[in-house]
Structures are given as C-alpha cells and as structure tokens.
Design an enzyme around this catalytic site. Structure first.
Site, PDB file in Angstrom:
ATOM      1  N   SER A 299      -5.213 -43.202  -7.097  1.00 21.85           N
ATOM      2  CA  SER A 299      -3.927 -42.798  -7.665  1.00 21.85           C
ATOM      3  C   SER A 299      -3.031 -42.003  -6.723  1.00 21.85           C
ATOM      4  O   SER A 299      -1.844 -41.879  -6.971  1.00 21.85           O
ATOM      5  CB  SER A 299      -4.144 -41.996  -8.947  1.00 21.85           C
ATOM      6  OG  SER A 299      -4.667 -40.726  -8.670  1.00 21.85           O
TER       7      SER A 299
ATOM      8  N   LYS B 101      -2.932 -34.547  -8.629  1.00 19.64           N
ATOM      9  CA  LYS B 101      -1.629 -35.167  -8.925  1.00 19.64           C
ATOM     10  C   LYS B 101      -0.533 -34.358  -8.260  1.00 19.64           C
ATOM     11  O   LYS B 101      -0.729 -33.215  -7.868  1.00 19.64           O
ATOM     12  CB  LYS B 101      -1.360 -35.175 -10.444  1.00 19.64           C
ATOM     13  CG  LYS B 101      -2.350 -35.965 -11.255  1.00 19.64           C
ATOM     14  CD  LYS B 101      -2.244 -37.440 -10.996  1.00 19.64           C
ATOM     15  CE  LYS B 101      -3.314 -38.190 -11.771  1.00 19.64           C
ATOM     16  NZ  LYS B 101      -3.542 -39.512 -11.273  1.00 19.64           N
TER      17      LYS B 101
END
Length: 126
Positions: free
Chosen positions: A46, A83
């Site tokens: 990701s 993230k």
C-alpha cells in the site's frame, strides 16, 4: 563503517575519489532521537508510491508530532499500519500510496492513535 566523503556521482566517478577519509555511524546518520526511535518491517504494497516496499525496514521516531503529509505508523482497528497522514477540512485521513487502497477517513483526532513518524526507510536493492 568506512565512509567516502566524496559524493558518489550517479554518472561517471572520478578516480581521485577512491580514498577513505573517515567513518560513518548509520545510527548517527539516521536516528535523531535514539531514546524515542525504533525499527519495524514494512509488510504489503500500500505504500509503494512513497518508496516503501514489502520487507523494507522503517525507522520510526516517537518523539515527533505527526504533521500533514507525514508517513506515520498508527493503530487502526487493532492493527498497526503505515499510511500518509492527510488533513481535509481539519479531519485526519490515512492515505495509501497505491491506488488499489482507498483512503481511511477518521471522524476526529481522537480516532488517530499514532505510534510514530516514519523518518527513514531502509530498502535493499539486492
């Protein structure tokens, strides 16, 4: 570790640059706050757009306050995730750096449980 003080050109190098002048401590180079720093291994795809790949080593500094745009290690639904922190209309969102993963919108800062700011990535080329 030995350290060549002459910068390593990414084109043709000078033969005069082949001498050793001092040593380099990777701890001193990469870690600004030793008492508040730890390592973690990245897992998944990701964050590939940020240059973080599966198996990379992350250096995480717990002493830094996370800011808009920082890559952070945070706890979400009982899982540690990496993230990019993005604020939209004063609300935090957690963004991946891969279009296959949608952003996670949080209701407020209280839903954000930051473990630290990722300051460095150790990525093996081989």
């Amino acid at each position: 570790m030995p350290f060549y003080t002459t910068p390593a050109a990414c084109g043709f190098t000078s033969p005069a640059a082949d001498y050793l002048q001092e040593t380099l401590s990777l701890d001193q180079l990469l870690i600004r706050h030793p008492a508040a720093t730890f390592f973690a291994r990245a897992q998944g795809r990701s964050m590939e757009g940020a240059g973080i790949f599966d198996g990379d080593i992350l250096i995480i500094d717990r002493s830094l306050s996370p800011r808009d745009g920082d890559v952070i290690l945070t706890l979400l639904d009982g899982e540690l995730i990496v993230k990019r922190l993005v604020y939209r209309n004063s609300k935090p969102e957690l963004h991946s750096e891969n279009p296959d993963y949608p952003p996670v919108q949080l209701d407020n800062e209280e839903g954000l449980n930051v473990w630290g700011v990722v300051t460095e990535v150790i990525h093996h080329l081989r």
